[in-house]
Design a protein around this motif. Structure first.
Motif, short mmCIF file in Angstrom:
data_model
loop_
_atom_site.label_atom_id
_atom_site.label_comp_id
_atom_site.label_asym_id
_atom_site.label_seq_id
_atom_site.Cartn_x
_atom_site.Cartn_y
_atom_site.Cartn_z
N GLU A 1 -15.35 0.83 9.22
CA GLU A 1 -14.43 -0.08 9.91
C GLU A 1 -13.16 0.61 10.39
O GLU A 1 -12.38 0.02 11.13
N ASP A 2 -12.94 1.88 9.93
CA ASP A 2 -11.72 2.63 10.24
C ASP A 2 -10.49 1.83 9.80
O ASP A 2 -9.51 1.71 10.52
N LYS A 3 -10.53 1.31 8.57
CA LYS A 3 -9.44 0.50 8.04
C LYS A 3 -9.00 1.07 6.68
O LYS A 3 -9.81 1.46 5.84
N ILE A 4 -7.67 1.09 6.46
CA ILE A 4 -7.12 1.48 5.16
C ILE A 4 -7.31 0.32 4.19
O ILE A 4 -6.98 -0.82 4.51
N TRP A 5 -7.84 0.63 3.00
CA TRP A 5 -7.96 -0.43 1.99
C TRP A 5 -7.27 -0.04 0.68
O TRP A 5 -7.14 -0.87 -0.23
N ALA A 6 -6.79 1.22 0.58
CA ALA A 6 -6.12 1.65 -0.65
C ALA A 6 -5.22 2.83 -0.35
O ALA A 6 -5.34 3.48 0.70
N PRO B 1 -3.48 7.50 2.40
CA PRO B 1 -4.42 6.39 2.62
C PRO B 1 -5.85 6.75 2.25
O PRO B 1 -6.29 7.89 2.38
N ILE B 2 -6.58 5.73 1.79
CA ILE B 2 -8.03 5.81 1.58
C ILE B 2 -8.64 4.82 2.57
O ILE B 2 -8.24 3.65 2.63
#
Length: 815
Positions: free
Chosen positions: A578-583, A572-573
């Motif tokens: 936001e501590d959110k995976i986006w890629a 994960p990237i």
């Protein structure tokens, strides 16, 4: 430095002597005033002295740190001097009583004299101010309330000057170590007690003419005795709490046994001492304790000796640790020393006992640990050569195979001494033993610090070479070892040149069965010996390289790519804010059923050499796009998949045409092409136009591994891009200011040119916090998740959605 300390100590002695002189002068003046002035009531004087002495035992801390002077409520009893006919006598008696109380509690006339001198200065200020205010018409109660903080302020100012202003939390100049709330509480309590004593003694509030007051003995003595009784009980309660703290610290030290073996016992000892004793500073040193200090003698293993410290031995920690010894046998003893500022509460006998107990526990812990390490060393060590034996070698082989990174190879050298039996038979076993010891010494001296040497049989030795990149590198190291071992040696008055046969087996990837490397090395060694018997070089040491492993890898990689059975894993990237995976980044892995995991670097190298790199890349692209569609179905906010390739591969004759064909089939997934920074050095206009065309088709361009090896600023402008990926080598020590500033500059560069900056290799929460603090908004690394296959990634997304940080237990379930 020494002269500065000497000067500081000399000035401190002068100040101490002056304070003692002030105390003596105050007491003497008071006695003279009592003899020459109005005749005092003896009973009242005795009760006053006793009350002051008992009350002076009660002290309250005013600081957040140890070592600041505590303050009591004995100053409240100075109200007697305020309303007395002979205030000089009362101040003298008060100072004398204060001195006696401190002499008993500190067990030091010198220290008690200093405290009494400081207190007398405050007492004189209190009495002078309060009587002056009353004489000026100020109500007595108000005058007393005003004089109490003045008394405390005088005491604190003197002590602040004595400590040279070092009242800050970090022991520097300042007052951040003082707690305003605690200080206010002490002032308020003292004022309240003073007012209570005044009211009880006079029976009324208001203006009082001290010379006209006619008080009975009972009215004068009962309030004093009541205050003394109350605060004597409070002092005993404080002593009980201190005793509980000391006992708790000693019990914690005992319950923590055996102490953590990876931590120096000195560190643990200081930690437990800090829990038990209130002191401004703790240290382990060679000098015994001095003034204002207590200490205990401490014996420990010399952890600074690399022969005794397993951490210093590194990969040879299972190996040839020499004889363990105690520090007292070769060096002066060490002392655990606790220090308090001169104005702080003095140490008690119980403090010394607690410190001594912790020092004894630490000494015994070190002694037992040393004995245990010695026994382990003897079990795992060959008694003749001092090298690790066969058992230690087997454990180390497993550990070194498991601990290496994907790009790190190891090699095993199986070494046999030729004609050794003939030497034993002709020269005697004592000469044979000398030969073995000589060879062992030379092997030990020839290997690198992170390599491993063992004696596994009568005339057989094994070397494990670690942190290798290629087979050629292992051969170079082996040649150096053989040359050193084969140098002439004089044994028993005769020259002897050791002759060895060496089998070398190289492994570029983690092995499912590391014993297979040893088998290959052994077979190669036997082949050398066989060649000698068949007419090969009989008087030269020789190295045989195992052809079995490297030749099979080419076949295995080619077949795996042709059959399309390589594994693609996803890491994960994360948006750190936001501590959110986006890629997700797609990476290729392959584990052979027999040879085990093949390192990614070896896989890529073999694919290039075999002409199958483009085919491998196409397989990864197809798998990534399919996986991206599945990820987005589960978490719609995850839309980007990144894949690695070299810039030359984006030409149509390589994978460019394939990209133009397959990407439109996945309009809901954004593909990011991570171009290796090293491959952009020779970019031309056609490649730039191709990259721009891909961006028009909706793809993203990233510059990968920036900061590794010899990166240049030119790489940032050679090719159009959307993302800059900062290599892990630039963030391996973010505690260093230079690294932080480099990352901050690159983040600023990305912000200026509208690039998204991603930092790779993030492994800890501390690293994340530092990166967020300097403005980094995107990161990738083991902290957020290791690369795992599609099924495990889907499990995580279904369980936790796009959450970047997932607890270890939940990650384990997801895996």
């Amino acid at each position: 430095m020494v002269s500065a300390r000497f000067g500081e100590r000399s000035s401190s002695l002068v100040v101490s002597a002056l304070l003692i002189a002030v105390a003596v002068a105050t007491v003497v003046t008071g006695v003279v005033a009592g003899l020459l002035g109005p005749r005092p009531i003896i009973v009242v004087c005795v009760v006053f002295v006793v009350s002051v002495g008992v009350t002076a035992v009660f002290q309250l801390p005013i600081g957040r740190i140890a070592g600041l002077p505590p303050i009591g409520v004995a100053s409240a009893l100075l109200v007697v001097a305020t309303i007395a006919d002979n205030p000089v006598l009362e101040v003298g008696l008060w100072t004398g009583a204060y001195f006696v109380a401190k002499a008993i509690t500190t067990r030091s006339l010198w220290m008690a004299g200093q405290w009494a001198g400081v207190a007398s200065l405050g007492a004189m200020a209190f009495v002078a101010l309060s009587r002056a205010l009353i004489a000026a018409g100020v109500p007595a109660v108000i005058a007393i309330v005003i004089s109490i903080p003045v008394h405390i302020a005088v005491v604190l100012l003197v002590e602040f000057a004595r400590d040279r202003g070092r009242w800050s939390v970090d022991q520097s100049f300042g007052v951040t170590g003082v707690s305003p709330w605690r200080l206010s509480g002490v002032v308020g309590l003292s004022a309240l007690v003073a007012v209570a004593v005044y009211v009880s003694s006079t029976g009324a509030l208001g203006i009082v003419d001290g010379d006209a007051v006619d008080l009975t003995v009972a009215r004068q003595t009962v309030p004093l005795l009541a205050v003394a009784l109350v605060f004597y009980g409070a002092a005993k309660r404080n002593q009980t709490r201190s005793s509980e703290r000391r006992l708790s610290g000693v019990v914690d030290a005992a319950r923590a046994l055996p102490w953590t073996p990876d931590i120096d016992p000195r560190v643990s000892m200081v930690d437990f001492a800090r829990r038990a004793i209130d002191a401004s500073e703790f240290e382990v040193r060679r000098q015994p304790p001095g003034r204002d200090e207590i200490g205990t003698r401490f014996s420990a293993l010399d952890s600074t000796d690399p022969q005794l410290d397993p951490a210093a031995l590194g990969d040879r920690a299972d190996g040839y640790v020499t004889q363990v010894h105690q520090l007292d046998a070769v060096e002066p003893p060490e002392y655990l020393v606790a220090t308090r500022n001169s104005g702080g509460t003095p140490f008690t006998a119980d403090d010394e006992l607690a410190l001594d107990a912790i020092g004894h526990i630490a000494s015994e812990t070190a002694r037992v640990r040393g004995a245990y390490d010695t026994l382990l060393d003897q079990v795992d060590r060959d008694s003749l050569t001092g090298l690790p034996n066969y058992n230690a070698f087997q454990r180390s082989l497993v550990r070194l195979n498991e601990d290496r990174t994907y790009a790190s190879g190891i090699a095993v050298l199986f070494i046999d001494l030729d004609q050794f039996k003939r030497l034993n038979d002709s020269e005697g076993h004592h000469i044979g033993d000398e030969v073995l010891a000589t060879v062992a010494t030379r092997l030990r001296a020839s290997v690198r610090p992170h390599d491993f040497v063992a004696r596994v049989g009568g005339d057989e030795f094994v070397v494990i070479l670690t942190k290798l990149q290629t087979l050629a590198e292992s051969k170079q190291v082996a040649d150096h070892i053989v040359a050193n071992v084969g140098a002439p040696a004089t044994l028993g008055g005769r020259e002897y040149r050791p002759l060895v046969s060496v089998g070398l087996a190289y492994s570029g990837h983690q092995e499912t069965d590391p014993q297979s490397i040893v088998v290959d090395a052994d077979h190669s060694m036997l082949a050398i010996k066989k060649s000698r018997r068949q007419g090969g070089p009989a008087f030269e040491s020789s190295i045989g390289i195992s052809p079995h492993r490297s030749s099979r890898i080419n076949e295995i990689v080619a077949k795996a790519i042709d059959d399309g059975v390589l594994n693609v894993v996803y890491q994960p990237i994360v948006n750190t804010v936001e501590d959110k995976i986006w890629a997700f980044e797609s990476l290729v892995r392959y584990t052979h059923p027999e040879l085990g995991r093949i390192s990614t670097s070896s896989l890529i190298e073999k694919a290039k050499g075999l002409g199958r790199m483009d085919l491998l890349t196409k397989q990864v692209i197809a798998a990534s796009l399919k996986a991206g569609r599945e990820f987005r179905k589960t978490v719609p906010s995850i839309t980007v998949m990144t894949i690695n390739l070299e810039v030359e591969q984006i030409r149509d004759e390589h994978v460019g045409a394939f990209l133009k064909e397959i990407v439109p089939q996945y309009p809901d997934v954004t593909l990011c092409l991570e171009l290796n920074e090293r491959s952009t050095k020779d970019i031309d206009d056609d490649l730039r136009q191709q990259a721009e065309h891909f961006r028009e088709l909706g793809m993203l361009i990233a510059l990968d591994d920036y900061g590794s090896e010899a990166s240049s600023v030119g790489a940032l402008v050679r090719i159009p891009m959307d993302i800059l990926k900062i290599d892990r080598s630039l963030v391996d020590n973010l505690d260093e200011a230079r690294q932080r500033e480099v990352v901050r500059a690159l983040q600023g560069f990305g912000d200026a040119f509208d690039y998204s900056t991603i930092v790779e290799g993030v492994e800890t929460r501390d690293a994340v916090d530092i990166l967020v603090g300097i403005g980094v908004r995107h990161a990738q690394g083991f902290f957020y998740g290791r690369p795992v296959p599609l099924a495990q990634t889907m499990t995580r997304l279904k369980a936790h959605g796009a959450a970047g940080t997932v607890g270890r237990e939940r990650m384990r379930e997801a895996g």
